[in-house]
Design an enzyme around this catalytic site. Structure first.
Site, PDB file in Angstrom:
ATOM      1  CG  ASP A  55       2.899   1.281   9.370  1.00  0.00           C
ATOM      2  OD1 ASP A  55       3.205   1.482   8.180  1.00  0.00           O
ATOM      3  OD2 ASP A  55       2.610   2.192  10.171  1.00  0.00           O
ATOM      4  CE  LYS A  75      -1.639   1.850   4.012  1.00  0.00           C
ATOM      5  NZ  LYS A  75      -1.440   3.312   4.096  1.00  0.00           N
ATOM      6  CG  ASN A  76       2.341   2.583   3.503  1.00  0.00           C
ATOM      7  OD1 ASN A  76       1.189   2.920   3.220  1.00  0.00           O
ATOM      8  ND2 ASN A  76       2.717   2.276   4.718  1.00  0.00           N
ATOM      9  NE  ARG A  82      -0.227  10.284   9.960  1.00  0.00           N
ATOM     10  CZ  ARG A  82      -0.519   9.212   9.210  1.00  0.00           C
ATOM     11  NH1 ARG A  82      -1.749   8.711   9.245  1.00  0.00           N
ATOM     12  NH2 ARG A  82       0.379   8.686   8.407  1.00  0.00           N
ATOM     13  CB  CYS A 124      -4.530  10.844  10.947  1.00  0.00           C
ATOM     14  SG  CYS A 124      -5.368   9.516  10.137  1.00  0.00           S
TER      15      CYS A 124
END
Ligand code: EPZ
Length: 419
Positions: free
Chosen positions: A306, A22-23, A121, A116
């Site tokens: 994460d 995803k990143n 952030r 967030c």
């Protein structure tokens, strides 16, 4: 709103191929804005964040097509430089479009991304770097108006913190700027190297990714290209934790184990047998996991923030007490209260979470608090005997490509319930 229903307590067995990262796909999709011909991107995971990125590209005037896990973007027809507010709200990380839009259009308008679920952030590092490259930034009615009428120029930039997003934004802005840009104190995550590989295959000249000093020699223009997204190291760690916490044995394929060294250490310390073979990892869990020495999240190549929620969830049933220290985000423990609904014994104080392992968890009804917190809850539900219901699964769908099907392939009793 649909939920995920899990009948936990079953060991996971079998093998799956891990989704694209995803990143990595998000900044790569943003980078297509800079390319003056068609880009074909393979191994794109089917995520809501990818859908949001495609909506942003279309709002800018690009054409996008998806066929399975291949996305084609043509930004020859780009006509806009403003990201619609609704899309900015859907995905905080759309701030990574900033550098690419300014690089192509010399102007960009985005709504200031709010705080967030992980705490504030800010994007101060992004904006101060772009200002050094010739961007003027003004804020009007909650919008950030960024412009570089004379075009972007190279600069020497020192990042006070190796921010992943800021490093990506600078690379995107510098790729077609006039002159050379040097980033000192750059983030080293593999997803940044993947972005650079994409851009270099389109004609950019980016060197040093993976180190803390990156050099970008601006080029006139970028062509189209074809690229395959790297595997998702966090999704891989998630499925490993699902197997570890259920006492199972799984094999994950299409991985890059070299991206996961600091994560694999934790699974081994917890008593799992972790075997690497080329692009596959096989994890065999012990009868009961052991506590692990204190785990601290750090920037890459340290332990990834994460994977924090995933690790804490896994260790809720380990023998002994484990400590996790979150050093990257200010407020990343919101999922802990949900884990306590399963009977987990976790105490948090500031950036520290102390988990006293229990013999077993019991099923619970709960809600995902954020993307990785949601994954932590799925892990707890798989470990807990009985039926658990997980709401607010849109958080999970932002970053996991059909996690329910993947876990069913590994033998989990899990399904979506459509209300
Ligand atoms: C990226 O977020 C990832 N998101 C995050 O993954 C990941 O947790 C994070 O990097 C760290 O690895 C994407 O790539 C889309 P940062 P990003 O800028 O770029 C502070 C997930 O679950 N900071 O490295 O937003 C910031 O507040 C997500 O997949 C500033 O102070 O992370 C945070 O404390 C979650 N000023 C720290 O740096 C800035 O201008 C790390 O942020 C920018 C960041």
């Amino acid at each position: 709103m649909s939920e995920i229903i899990v009948n936990g307590g079953k060991k996971l067995y079998g093998g799956i191929s891990v989704q694209g990262a995803k990143n990595s796909v998000l900044p790569v999709l943003a980078a297509t804005v800079l390319c003056e011909n068609e880009c074909v991107i393979h191994n794109c995971p089917a995520l809501s964040d990818v859908n949001t990125s495609l909506k942003i590209l279309k709002a800018l005037g690009c054409t996008c097509q998806t066929e399975g896990n291949t996305v084609t973007v043509d930004s020859r027809g780009i006509s806009g430089y403003k990201i619609p507010d609704t899309l900015m709200r859907e995905m905080r990380s759309s701030v990574v479009f900033l550098g690419a839009i300014i690089g192509r259009c010399k102007k960009a308008v985005i709504s200031s991304p709010g705080g967030c679920e992980l705490g504030p952030r800010p994007i101060d590092l992004h904006l101060s770097a772009l200002e050094r490259m010739g961007v003027t930034v003004s804020e009007e009615h909650g919008y950030l108006i960024c412009s570089a009428e004379k075009g972007l120029h190279g600069a020497e930039i020192s990042l006070g913190f190796p921010s992943v997003g800021a490093t990506e934004n600078i690379i995107l802005a510098a790729a077609t700027a006039k002159g050379m840009t040097v980033i000192h104190g750059a983030a080293k995550e593999p997803e940044i190297s993947d972005l650079a590989d994409f851009l270099n295959s389109a004609g950019a000249r980016i060197y040093g990714c993976g180190s803390d000093s990156i050099r970008i020699y601006g080029v006139e223009r970028l062509s189209g290209t074809e690229h395959t997204i790297i595997p998702d190291r966090i999704a891989a760690a998630t499925y490993m934790a699902c197997a570890a916490v259920t006492g199972g044995k799984i094999t994950l394929c299409n991985l890059m184990p070299s991206h996961m060294v600091s994560t694999l250490w934790v699974f081994r310390e917890a008593g799992c047998d972790v075997e690497l073979s080329g692009k596959s990892i096989t994890l065999s869990a012990p009868k009961r996991l052991k506590r692990v020495p204190t785990v601290r999240s750090l920037v890459y190549p340290g332990f990834p923030t994460d994977a924090g929620p995933i690790t804490v969830a896994m260790l809720t049933v380990a023998e002994g007490t484990s400590v996790f220290v979150e050093n990257i985000f200010e407020n990343r423990f919101r999922y802990v209260d949900e884990l306590k609904r399963f009977g987990a014994k976790i105490k948090t104080e500031g950036k520290i979470a102390v988990t006293e392992g229990v013999k077993e968890l019991s099923a619970a009804d709960c809600r995902a608090t954020d993307l990785r917190g949601g994954a932590a809850i799925v892990i707890a539900a798989l470990a807990a005997g009985g039926e658990s219901k997980i709401g607010d699964i849109h958080h999970i769908e932002r970053g996991y490509d059909d996690i329910v099907s993947a876990l069913r392939m590994l033998g989990a009793d899990i399904k979506y319930s459509k209300d």
